[in-house]
Design a protein around this motif. Structure first.
Motif, PDB file in Angstrom:
ATOM      1  N   GLU A 118      14.374  20.309  46.705  1.00 31.19           N
ATOM      2  CA  GLU A 118      15.356  19.218  46.663  1.00 31.19           C
ATOM      3  C   GLU A 118      15.177  18.370  45.411  1.00 31.19           C
ATOM      4  N   ASP A 119      14.013  18.458  44.790  1.00 29.50           N
ATOM      5  CA  ASP A 119      13.786  17.737  43.533  1.00 29.50           C
ATOM      6  C   ASP A 119      14.530  18.378  42.371  1.00 29.50           C
ATOM      7  N   PHE A 120      15.111  19.555  42.609  1.00 34.91           N
ATOM      8  CA  PHE A 120      15.809  20.295  41.564  1.00 34.91           C
ATOM      9  C   PHE A 120      17.214  20.625  42.081  1.00 34.91           C
ATOM     10  N   PRO A 121      18.165  19.695  41.914  1.00 37.49           N
ATOM     11  CA  PRO A 121      19.512  19.876  42.502  1.00 37.49           C
ATOM     12  C   PRO A 121      20.230  21.140  42.066  1.00 37.49           C
ATOM     13  N   PHE A 122      19.910  21.678  40.869  1.00 36.22           N
ATOM     14  CA  PHE A 122      20.613  22.873  40.404  1.00 36.22           C
ATOM     15  C   PHE A 122      20.320  24.096  41.277  1.00 36.22           C
ATOM     16  N   VAL A 123      19.213  24.058  42.017  1.00 38.79           N
ATOM     17  CA  VAL A 123      18.824  25.197  42.851  1.00 38.79           C
ATOM     18  C   VAL A 123      19.904  25.501  43.888  1.00 38.79           C
ATOM     19  N   LYS A 124      20.447  24.474  44.485  1.00 41.56           N
ATOM     20  CA  LYS A 124      21.472  24.668  45.525  1.00 41.56           C
ATOM     21  C   LYS A 124      22.680  25.395  44.957  1.00 41.56           C
ATOM     22  N   ASP A 125      23.077  25.029  43.731  1.00 38.21           N
ATOM     23  CA  ASP A 125      24.231  25.673  43.095  1.00 38.21           C
ATOM     24  C   ASP A 125      23.921  27.131  42.765  1.00 38.21           C
ATOM     25  N   LEU A 126      22.720  27.387  42.256  1.00 36.58           N
ATOM     26  CA  LEU A 126      22.341  28.760  41.930  1.00 36.58           C
ATOM     27  C   LEU A 126      22.355  29.641  43.173  1.00 36.58           C
ATOM     28  N   GLU A 127      21.759  29.145  44.245  1.00 46.90           N
ATOM     29  CA  GLU A 127      21.695  29.942  45.468  1.00 46.90           C
ATOM     30  C   GLU A 127      23.080  30.170  46.063  1.00 46.90           C
ATOM     31  N   ALA A 128      23.968  29.197  45.878  1.00 47.31           N
ATOM     32  CA  ALA A 128      25.340  29.360  46.384  1.00 47.31           C
ATOM     33  C   ALA A 128      26.076  30.462  45.628  1.00 47.31           C
ATOM     34  N   VAL A 136      15.001  39.753  39.361  1.00 46.59           N
ATOM     35  CA  VAL A 136      15.133  38.304  39.507  1.00 46.59           C
ATOM     36  C   VAL A 136      15.885  37.768  38.296  1.00 46.59           C
ATOM     37  N   LEU A 137      16.599  36.666  38.489  1.00 47.40           N
ATOM     38  CA  LEU A 137      17.161  35.912  37.378  1.00 47.40           C
ATOM     39  C   LEU A 137      16.120  34.870  36.998  1.00 47.40           C
ATOM     40  N   MET A 138      15.547  34.997  35.814  1.00 48.70           N
ATOM     41  CA  MET A 138      14.455  34.133  35.374  1.00 48.70           C
ATOM     42  C   MET A 138      15.006  33.041  34.466  1.00 48.70           C
ATOM     43  N   ILE A 139      14.653  31.798  34.766  1.00 49.75           N
ATOM     44  CA  ILE A 139      15.189  30.651  34.039  1.00 49.75           C
ATOM     45  C   ILE A 139      14.044  29.710  33.683  1.00 49.75           C
ATOM     46  N   ASP A 140      13.923  29.372  32.403  1.00 51.02           N
ATOM     47  CA  ASP A 140      12.999  28.332  31.967  1.00 51.02           C
ATOM     48  C   ASP A 140      13.796  27.066  31.686  1.00 51.02           C
ATOM     49  N   PHE A 141      13.331  25.953  32.225  1.00 51.07           N
ATOM     50  CA  PHE A 141      14.028  24.676  31.991  1.00 51.07           C
ATOM     51  C   PHE A 141      13.016  23.591  31.656  1.00 51.07           C
ATOM     52  N   MET A 142      13.446  22.630  30.852  1.00 54.20           N
ATOM     53  CA  MET A 142      12.572  21.552  30.402  1.00 54.20           C
ATOM     54  C   MET A 142      12.124  20.705  31.591  1.00 54.20           C
ATOM     55  N   TYR A 143      10.840  20.366  31.582  1.00 58.33           N
ATOM     56  CA  TYR A 143      10.284  19.549  32.661  1.00 58.33           C
ATOM     57  C   TYR A 143       9.066  18.819  32.117  1.00 58.33           C
ATOM     58  N   SER A 144       9.097  17.519  32.167  1.00 66.75           N
ATOM     59  CA  SER A 144       8.015  16.721  31.596  1.00 66.75           C
ATOM     60  C   SER A 144       6.908  16.501  32.607  1.00 66.75           C
ATOM     61  N   ARG A 145       5.670  16.775  32.191  1.00 70.89           N
ATOM     62  CA  ARG A 145       4.510  16.453  33.011  1.00 70.89           C
ATOM     63  C   ARG A 145       3.338  16.169  32.078  1.00 70.89           C
ATOM     64  N   SER A 146       2.606  15.124  32.383  1.00 67.47           N
ATOM     65  CA  SER A 146       1.585  14.610  31.468  1.00 67.47           C
ATOM     66  C   SER A 146       0.253  15.349  31.601  1.00 67.47           C
ATOM     67  N   ASP A 147       0.109  16.177  32.649  1.00 72.13           N
ATOM     68  CA  ASP A 147      -1.204  16.772  32.904  1.00 72.13           C
ATOM     69  C   ASP A 147      -1.390  18.119  32.221  1.00 72.13           C
ATOM     70  N   LYS A 148      -0.414  18.543  31.403  1.00 69.91           N
ATOM     71  CA  LYS A 148      -0.492  19.874  30.811  1.00 69.91           C
ATOM     72  C   LYS A 148      -0.721  19.811  29.312  1.00 69.91           C
ATOM     73  N   CYS A 149      -1.755  20.508  28.866  1.00 66.87           N
ATOM     74  CA  CYS A 149      -2.029  20.648  27.437  1.00 66.87           C
ATOM     75  C   CYS A 149      -2.739  21.977  27.235  1.00 66.87           C
ATOM     76  N   MET A 150      -1.976  23.019  26.939  1.00 62.29           N
ATOM     77  CA  MET A 150      -2.565  24.340  26.765  1.00 62.29           C
ATOM     78  C   MET A 150      -3.387  24.402  25.485  1.00 62.29           C
ATOM     79  N   LYS A 151      -4.399  25.238  25.502  1.00 62.64           N
ATOM     80  CA  LYS A 151      -5.195  25.481  24.304  1.00 62.64           C
ATOM     81  C   LYS A 151      -4.510  26.556  23.463  1.00 62.64           C
ATOM     82  N   PRO A 152      -4.703  26.525  22.144  1.00 58.81           N
ATOM     83  CA  PRO A 152      -4.029  27.516  21.293  1.00 58.81           C
ATOM     84  C   PRO A 152      -4.297  28.961  21.688  1.00 58.81           C
ATOM     85  N   ASN A 153      -5.494  29.281  22.205  1.00 60.07           N
ATOM     86  CA  ASN A 153      -5.807  30.670  22.552  1.00 60.07           C
ATOM     87  C   ASN A 153      -5.490  30.998  24.000  1.00 60.07           C
ATOM     88  N   GLN A 154      -4.839  30.062  24.712  1.00 62.65           N
ATOM     89  CA  GLN A 154      -4.560  30.319  26.127  1.00 62.65           C
ATOM     90  C   GLN A 154      -3.372  31.254  26.298  1.00 62.65           C
TER      91      GLN A 154
END
Length: 383
Positions: free
Chosen positions: A192-202, A340-358
């Motif tokens: 429910e935090d992602f309103p577009f999901v309902k439209d996709l599933e419909a 599957v239909l794979m979708i990447d979408f922008m999402y801000s979160r402060s706890d993520k910082c990948m390392k260059p070799n990850q």
């Protein structure tokens, strides 16, 4: 005589020879196995049958420690051939079908800490890395005292640091060592935090219907170190670049994607039967900024997505959202296609910082997410 024919001729001759007469033939087979990544040579080993090499692996007393003995010299050559073949993902299933696992396990069970055992452990590591084949290993070792004894011997007296590391990885792949998950939210279950999901599933039915006309337009995912064969895609958006030709072939799907806030990349992602995508993370300086959504289009039984040690399966017509900065893998053990239909979408979160070799790859590796017309001309979309 070409190399594929030479493989067949050598495998035919090998059983006719005795003792060290086999050694020159094994040396030639070893040189050819080194080129098993060439399709015709690898296939020639499989199609000719590997029993002659397996028989060499059974020669002599496995507890013998004279490194210069005839049997040990021949067994080492045969094991090296097997090891080179097993490195090729596309040959692993055929090797298991022809009976390589009992050979490898017999050496692990009965050999002293020598390079023979090290080679066998390395081969088993390659096999257990393949999720499609892990069940076959478990069937053979489950409840066996020899396995428990070998585990103690290898971990307490390894031939090398690498042998111990390979064996620990085997135990993790098979679930004998608990997975230690990284911290953070893996799956975002409150959709429910992602309103577009309902439209996709419909729009699932119309999206599925449009996909039915795309089978002959799929292209192989370019990062072969993750999956040599069997992971195919049909790109729609690549890092905010719309693939116009492809989107015109599925207009309703394209419209649905345009309603996903912050959508940057989208594609139909297909796993062929008996296919495994190896563990990996997303792209450095990309995945920290996005979440990944899968709308399940076609999901037979035996299909799994594993993220940060958590296994989930898809439900057709439903979305799943996860964080691909965690190590993840997927497999299809069924005899049908998974889509599957794979979708990447922008999402801000402060706890993520990948390392260059990850990250295992580069965004440039996805240059093959191009239109079908461009595919014929070998021109890629400028990302």
């Amino acid at each position: 005589m070409n190399e594929a024919h030479k493989v067949r001729e050598l495998l035919t001759r090998l059983p006719e020879l005795h003792g060290l007469q086999k050694l020159p033939v094994m040396n030639e087979l070893l040189d050819l196995a080194d080129d098993a990544d060439q399709d015709e040579i690898g296939k020639s080993f499989i199609n000719s049958g590997l029993k002659p090499i397996f028989d060499v692996c059974k020669l002599g007393d496995f507890k013998e420690e004279n490194s210069e003995s005839e049997h040990i010299l021949l067994r080492r050559k045969a094991l090296k051939v097997i090891s080179l073949l097993i490195e090729e993902d596309l040959l692993q299933s055929s090797l298991v079908e022809q009976g390589v696992l009992p050979i490898i396990l017999r050496i692990i069970y009965h050999s002293p800490p020598t390079t023979e055992r090290r080679s066998a452990v390395r081969s088993l590591w390659f096999i257990t890395e393949n999720a499609i084949l892990r069940d076959e290993v478990i069937k053979l070792i489950d409840g066996r005292k020899e396995w428990d004894d070998a585990k103690i011997n290898i971990l307490s007296n390894p031939v090398s640091v690498e042998e111990k590391d390979w064996f620990l990885a085997i135990l993790k792949f098979l679930g004998f060592i608990p997975f230690t998950p990284a911290s953070g939210t893996v799956f975002y279950d409150n959709l429910e935090d992602f309103p577009f999901v309902k439209d996709l599933e419909a729009k699932y039915s119309v999206i599925k219907q449009e996909f039915q006309f795309l089978f002959d337009k799929l292209v192989a995912w370019p990062e072969k170190y993750l999956c040599q064969k069997g992971w195919d895609v049909f790109g729609l958006y690549a890092f905010q670049n719309k693939l116009d030709h492809n989107c015109k072939l599925c207009p309703e799907t394209s419209k649905a994607l345009e309603n996903v806030p912050g959508m940057v990349t989208a594609m139909f992602s297909c796993l062929q039967p008996k296919t495994h995508i190896k563990p990996h993370t997303g792209y450095y300086q990309y995945s920290e900024k996005i979440l990944r959504c899968h709308l399940a289009i076609k999901v037979p039984s035996g299909c799994v997505l594993k993220v940060n040690g958590i296994e989930r399966t898809w439900q057709e017509g439903k979305c799943m959202i996860f964080d691909d900065t965690f190590y993840h893998e997927a497999w299809n053990k069924s005899n049908e296609l998974r889509v599957v239909l794979m979708i990447d979408f922008m999402y801000s979160r402060s706890d993520k910082c990948m390392k260059p070799n990850q990250s295992l790859g580069s965004k440039d590796d996805i240059c093959l997410l191009y239109t079908s017309d461009a595919a014929d001309e070998e021109d890629s979309v400028d990302l």
